[in-house]
Design a protein around this motif. Sequence first.
Motif, PDB file in Angstrom:
ATOM      1  N   TRP A 166       0.852  -1.191   0.000  1.00 32.74           N
ATOM      2  CA  TRP A 166       0.000   0.000   0.000  1.00 32.74           C
ATOM      3  C   TRP A 166       0.888   1.242   0.000  1.00 32.74           C
ATOM      4  O   TRP A 166       1.728   1.425   0.867  1.00 32.74           O
ATOM      5  N   ARG A 167       0.688   2.089  -0.986  1.00 31.96           N
ATOM      6  CA  ARG A 167       1.504   3.293  -1.126  1.00 31.96           C
ATOM      7  C   ARG A 167       0.650   4.549  -1.199  1.00 31.96           C
ATOM      8  O   ARG A 167       1.099   5.588  -1.663  1.00 31.96           O
ATOM      9  N   GLY A 168      -0.584   4.441  -0.764  1.00 30.99           N
ATOM     10  CA  GLY A 168      -1.470   5.602  -0.782  1.00 30.99           C
ATOM     11  C   GLY A 168      -2.581   5.437  -1.808  1.00 30.99           C
ATOM     12  O   GLY A 168      -2.620   4.458  -2.562  1.00 30.99           O
ATOM     13  N   HIS A 169      -3.493   6.392  -1.801  1.00 27.82           N
ATOM     14  CA  HIS A 169      -4.657   6.305  -2.681  1.00 27.82           C
ATOM     15  C   HIS A 169      -4.340   6.674  -4.129  1.00 27.82           C
ATOM     16  O   HIS A 169      -5.053   6.283  -5.039  1.00 27.82           O
ATOM     17  N   GLY A 170      -3.272   7.427  -4.354  1.00 29.04           N
ATOM     18  CA  GLY A 170      -2.913   7.793  -5.714  1.00 29.04           C
ATOM     19  C   GLY A 170      -3.817   8.866  -6.287  1.00 29.04           C
ATOM     20  O   GLY A 170      -4.536   9.563  -5.557  1.00 29.04           O
TER      21      GLY A 170
END
Length: 292
Positions: A166-170
Amino acid sequence: MTHPTDIQRTPGRIPPLLVVAFDLAAAGVPVLPLRAGKLPFGNCPTCAESACGDRPHMKAGGPCQCPRPCHGWAAATTDPRTLASPAWSAAWRAAGSVAYHPGGADLTVVDLDSPAAVAWARAELPPTRTVATTRGEHWVYRGAMQSTNAVRPGVDIKSHMSYARWRGHGTGTTTALPDDVRALAVKDPSAHRPVPHTIAVPAAVRGGVCRHRSPAYLERGISMAEQHIAEAHSAIHNSVYRVFLAVLSTHGRCGCLTEAHVERLFVAAHVKGESPRHCAVAWANARTALGL
């Protein structure tokens, strides 16, 4: 008694990554903790220090059989009590990041691991939600499919039976999974012997008599086959073929096998690292060897 979802509202009570995990789980996204290096935690003797090869022991389509929660995509959950359980408390404090199971959230991630791969996607794939990564981007589509690595240079597909960091909502809007992405998982047929697109189940032999005294007899045979595949530690290709051969020799001539039974065997083999194509080839070869 404090409910796990209430804990996240109390500053300092839980690790920051667990707060992120709670928020994702509340949105219906199954999550799990990752160690530094993007590897899952092993929470039982079988899987400690990745002794199982980071492939959770699975019942077909079911939960990990290790003491839950274990690790890998099979342990990803939306249950806040599981996330806050003592079994994972130390893991969240030592975790380097949060991962999620895209297929469990009906999502597919196209993992673009280089600038060249990103440039290719921008030219060839429909736009969708985009998340920046260390070396490239994740393109997230709505809809699930089989996971496949190295579909082209620098491009992996993560969905069913896989996890993504998970690297954020983008940014952008998540769009429907296009056929262009599904087609990437289909390998070049010239590189392998032809295999059927659907699972071939033997038809009943004319005049054949079913020896299965009850459905439990067949169920026990399929369950034992799944276990034999799960317990294989070397020569996986040969082990899978031998199990397929044994199942067909016992259950393949009376018409009792269904696609659901065969799919269970394929899932067990896939968990051990076999690709869908290798499973289909092994199944076809076993049928040929038995004259089915």
